[in-house]
Scaffold this motif. Structure first.
Motif, short mmCIF file in Angstrom:
data_model
loop_
_atom_site.label_atom_id
_atom_site.label_comp_id
_atom_site.label_asym_id
_atom_site.label_seq_id
_atom_site.Cartn_x
_atom_site.Cartn_y
_atom_site.Cartn_z
N UNK A 571 0.82 -1.23 -0.02
CA UNK A 571 0.10 0.18 0.08
C UNK A 571 0.92 1.25 -0.06
N UNK A 572 2.23 1.23 -0.07
CA UNK A 572 3.06 2.39 0.10
C UNK A 572 3.02 3.09 -1.21
N UNK A 573 3.13 4.40 -1.27
CA UNK A 573 3.04 5.03 -2.42
C UNK A 573 4.42 5.03 -3.28
N UNK A 574 4.32 4.80 -4.53
CA UNK A 574 5.66 5.01 -5.45
C UNK A 574 5.83 6.33 -5.84
N UNK A 575 7.03 6.93 -5.45
CA UNK A 575 7.34 8.17 -5.79
C UNK A 575 8.04 8.51 -7.18
N UNK A 576 8.88 7.57 -7.53
CA UNK A 576 9.59 7.92 -8.61
C UNK A 576 10.12 6.69 -9.37
N UNK A 577 10.10 6.80 -10.77
CA UNK A 577 10.50 5.51 -11.53
C UNK A 577 11.64 6.12 -12.48
N UNK A 578 12.42 5.22 -13.02
CA UNK A 578 13.47 5.58 -14.19
C UNK A 578 13.69 4.22 -14.64
N UNK A 579 13.94 4.46 -16.15
CA UNK A 579 14.57 3.40 -16.95
C UNK A 579 15.91 3.38 -17.05
N UNK A 580 16.51 2.00 -17.24
CA UNK A 580 17.87 1.98 -17.44
C UNK A 580 18.24 2.30 -18.94
N UNK A 581 19.40 2.57 -19.40
CA UNK A 581 19.81 2.79 -20.72
C UNK A 581 18.83 2.07 -21.92
N UNK A 582 18.77 0.90 -21.65
CA UNK A 582 18.41 -0.28 -22.62
C UNK A 582 16.68 -0.31 -22.71
N UNK A 583 16.23 0.30 -21.60
CA UNK A 583 14.74 0.44 -21.81
C UNK A 583 14.08 -0.78 -20.96
N UNK A 584 14.82 -1.69 -20.62
CA UNK A 584 14.52 -2.96 -20.04
C UNK A 584 14.25 -3.02 -18.43
N UNK A 585 15.19 -2.64 -17.70
CA UNK A 585 15.04 -2.36 -16.05
C UNK A 585 14.58 -1.22 -15.71
N UNK A 586 13.50 -1.25 -15.08
CA UNK A 586 12.96 -0.28 -14.38
C UNK A 586 13.03 -0.28 -12.80
N UNK A 587 13.76 1.13 -12.48
CA UNK A 587 13.81 1.20 -10.91
C UNK A 587 12.79 1.96 -10.19
N UNK A 588 12.18 1.36 -9.22
CA UNK A 588 11.05 1.95 -8.38
C UNK A 588 11.45 2.36 -7.10
N UNK A 589 11.18 3.76 -6.93
CA UNK A 589 11.53 4.25 -5.41
C UNK A 589 10.05 4.33 -4.63
N UNK A 590 9.90 3.72 -3.45
CA UNK A 590 8.81 3.70 -2.89
C UNK A 590 9.04 4.21 -1.44
N UNK A 591 7.62 4.68 -0.76
CA UNK A 591 7.43 5.09 0.68
C UNK A 591 7.91 4.18 1.42
N UNK A 592 7.95 2.77 1.20
CA UNK A 592 8.50 1.88 2.15
C UNK A 592 9.82 1.77 2.59
N UNK A 593 10.65 2.74 1.75
CA UNK A 593 12.01 2.79 2.00
C UNK A 593 12.88 1.87 1.24
N UNK A 594 12.40 1.19 0.38
CA UNK A 594 13.10 0.30 -0.80
C UNK A 594 13.09 0.85 -2.15
N UNK A 595 14.01 0.34 -2.96
CA UNK A 595 13.94 0.44 -4.52
C UNK A 595 13.80 -0.73 -5.14
N UNK A 596 12.70 -1.02 -5.79
CA UNK A 596 12.54 -2.40 -6.48
C UNK A 596 13.00 -2.15 -7.85
#
Length: 641
Positions: A571-596
């Protein structure tokens, strides 16, 4: 028979007990009991034993001793009274019920009968009656036997029992007295220990105050050193930029000299050579001016050029907006240089943290990497923007000019400027060589959440809490177009790489794609059920992702408006996302203190980086896919490699 009183005086034993227990016990002091085993140099104050003897609690101890003695005496008398009462009751019961006074002959008969002497009893009765018949017995021989002997016997037994009880009470009193003395010694010991702790506490307090005074003297020195360091780093950065500019000039001059030498060698006729040399010198002068104007583009950015050809060699004022040239939006999309590249996905499973840097005193809200140099820009709620050497983490430059928090930033495509969007409803453009804000865009009526440069560098787009997005002409310092269509705050804005398509993410749960030439919406994406915090295109422009306050991340097919993948990180909010140069890997920053880290091709979660205790506010891959940067609410940013 005469009766003789044989009961002892009632107070004889009691007086002995009282005399014996009324002795005064003196507590001997043991000096060695309170000596310290430590060998520290601190000199403790001497605390004499007499200090506690006058204490109010000593009176309480004496009262305690008297109370114990009174309880013991009361118990003793109560038991004696109870025994006497039992004797009297038994006596009354005998008299009033069955026992009667016996005569001598009945006493003797009962004695023989109780002992089983039947023959003696028969012989006694024969003789007794014979004597009585003959009259040989005197009246004294037939009187009643007195009970005094029985009473004496009972009193003797009672006295013996009381003596036994007295001895037991004495033992109990002695044990209580020894326990009391032991407790008193322990009390004195703990009092002295408490006094020592108080002395140590006072010493520590004085040491802390002394250290605080020293620290207060050091703080201005540290602040001065910090300012000197920042100034030195700024000068270092400016020196690097000047060095690069001069290196470009030198390279251009060498090329010009080479061209002139070739012209001289090709000319055979002396007059013709002289004429050509003179003409070449004129051309050389013009080329030097052109090189100087080209390399000073980052200094003034006011030179008017069309298709790269200078139409005016005169340097204009540094003030923006007076160049008289209005920015022109290109007609079509440019060729994306990354579209045909085969870029491999980042191996995020092997990444580990190499830097953990304290960047700001408040939450870091956004980060951007310089397009040409290894420089990282960060903005924060503490109203500062800072530039750092990447990935070493050395502070290069910092600036403050906004009156409220800074929400977003972006580098000019040529790298000479930085745009910052703030809660004070303005966008500021900072020039690094001048070291100041050269422009302030202030048409928004509420906080500005995001800003982004067009890939040609002539325009900036911004999104605000006033439900609008604006396209700004940098040269003219004015709003070229206002995009209205959202019913709530515009939280994030950006461009599709190398195109005229702009996207806006809003709290009204929709994403709009706009053509900045016409100001019209080309597509609208629906599917989120809460405020959309961020959107991002891949560098190739073929992938788009969005995230919302429910923790939902969606990957879209822009051509068909279809959701390719939807991931729930709530249920934690996701604040920011970012693609790697290939457009395959997505980094996801969340309010729960983790980066998926999510693989968009296989649609699987790769790993989760849970290094932060507070929420992750922004994430970013570098242009080469070698590093991942994560920043959060505590003001730190981490670099993973």
């Amino acid at each position: 028979m005469d009766t003789v009183p044989v009961s002892p005086p009632k107070n004889v034993e009691m007086e002995k007990w009282t005399d014996k227990n009324s002795k005064t016990y003196v507590l001997e002091s043991v000096p060695d009991l309170f000596q310290s085993d430590t060998d520290d140099d601190y000199l403790y104050e001497e605390i004499p034993i007499e200090e506690f003897e006058d204490d109010k609690s000593d009176t309480e101890d004496e009262n305690l001793e008297k109370t114990v003695r009174n309880i013991t005496e009361r118990k003793f008398f109560e038991e004696n009274e109870l025994d006497l009462k039992n004797i009297e009751e038994n006596k009354d019961n005998v008299v009033n019920t069955t026992k009667e006074s016996e005569v001598v002959e009945d006493y003797i008969r009962n004695f023989f009968y109780s002992r089983g002497l039947k023959k003696s009893l028969e012989t006694f009765q024969e003789e007794w009656y014979e004597f009585k018949k003959k009259g040989n017995l005197s009246p004294e021989d037939s009187v009643i036997v007195p009970d005094v002997y029985v009473k004496n016997q009972k009193l003797t037994d009672n006295i013996q029992k009381l003596r036994t009880n007295i001895e037991e009470y004495k033992d109990i009193a002695n044990k209580a007295q020894s326990t009391f003395e032991k407790l008193k010694k322990e009390r004195d010991f703990h009092r002295m220990h408490h006094q020592r702790v108080v002395q140590e506490k006072n010493k520590l307090i004085s040491d802390i105050n002394r250290l605080k005074n020293k620290c207060s003297k050091f703080e201005p020195m540290i602040e001065g050193i910090q300012k000197k360091y920042e100034t030195a780093m700024k000068e270092k950065m400016l020196t690097k930029l000047d060095r690069d500019r001069l290196a470009g000039k030198i390279l251009s001059l060498e090329t010009t000299i080479t061209q002139l030498e070739n012209l001289i060698k090709e000319n055979e006729d002396k007059k013709v050579n002289n004429s050509r040399i003179s003409h070449s010198n004129l051309n050389s002068k013009n080329m030097l001016n052109e090189i100087d104007n080209t390399n000073n583009e980052n200094n003034n950015n006011n030179e008017l050029t069309i298709n790269g050809s200078p139409i005016n060699n005169t340097k204009l004022s540094h003030k923006r907006g007076i160049s008289g040239r209005e920015g022109i939006i290109p007609i079509g999309n440019r060729q994306n240089p990354y579209s045909n590249m085969d870029i491999q996905p980042v191996n995020v499973s092997q990444m580990s943290m190499i830097q953990n840097i304290k960047g700001h005193d408040a939450a870091i809200s956004s980060m951007k990497l310089h397009p040409k140099k290894k420089i990282l820009a960060t903005v924060s709620d503490d109203k500062y923007w800072k530039m750092w050497a990447f990935p070493s983490g050395e502070l290069i430059m910092s600036g403050m000019g906004h009156s409220d928090w800074i929400a977003d930033c972006d580098f000019h495509p040529k790298g000479g400027q930085l745009a910052t969007a703030s809660g004070d409803s303005t966008i500021k453009i900072w020039d690094f060589l001048k070291g100041q804000a050269i422009s302030t865009l202030s048409d928004h009526t509420q906080a500005v959440w995001g800003c982004a440069y067009h890939d040609l560098g002539d325009f900036i787009v911004s999104g605000s809490m006033d439900h609008t997005a604006k396209l700004w002409d940098i040269q003219m310092e004015k709003c070229k177009h206002t995009f209205r269509g959202h019913s709530d705050s515009v939280n994030n804005v950006g461009f599709q790489p190398y195109s005229n398509i702009m996207y806006t993410c809003s709290s009204d749960k929709s994403i709009s794609l706009w053509d900045i030439r016409t100001g019209m919406v080309t597509q609208t994406l629906y599917g989120h059920n809460n405020s959309i915090n961020c959107g991002a295109f891949s560098i190739k422009g073929n992938s788009f992702a969005s995230c919302d306050a429910d923790g939902i991340v969606k990957v879209w097919d822009i051509r068909t408006n279809v959701v390719l993948t939807s991931i729930n990180y709530g249920p934690s909010s996701v604040n920011k996302i970012s693609f790697d140069p290939s457009g395959t890997i997505l980094a996801i920053g969340s309010d729960d203190g983790s980066c998926k880290l999510f693989n968009c091709n296989t649609r699987t979660n790769i790993r989760s980086l849970d290094e932060k205790e507070e929420s992750v506010q922004t994430v970013l891959f570098d242009n080469n896919g070698e590093y991942l940067i994560i920043a959060g609410s505590e003001g730190y940013y981490q670099i993973y490699k």
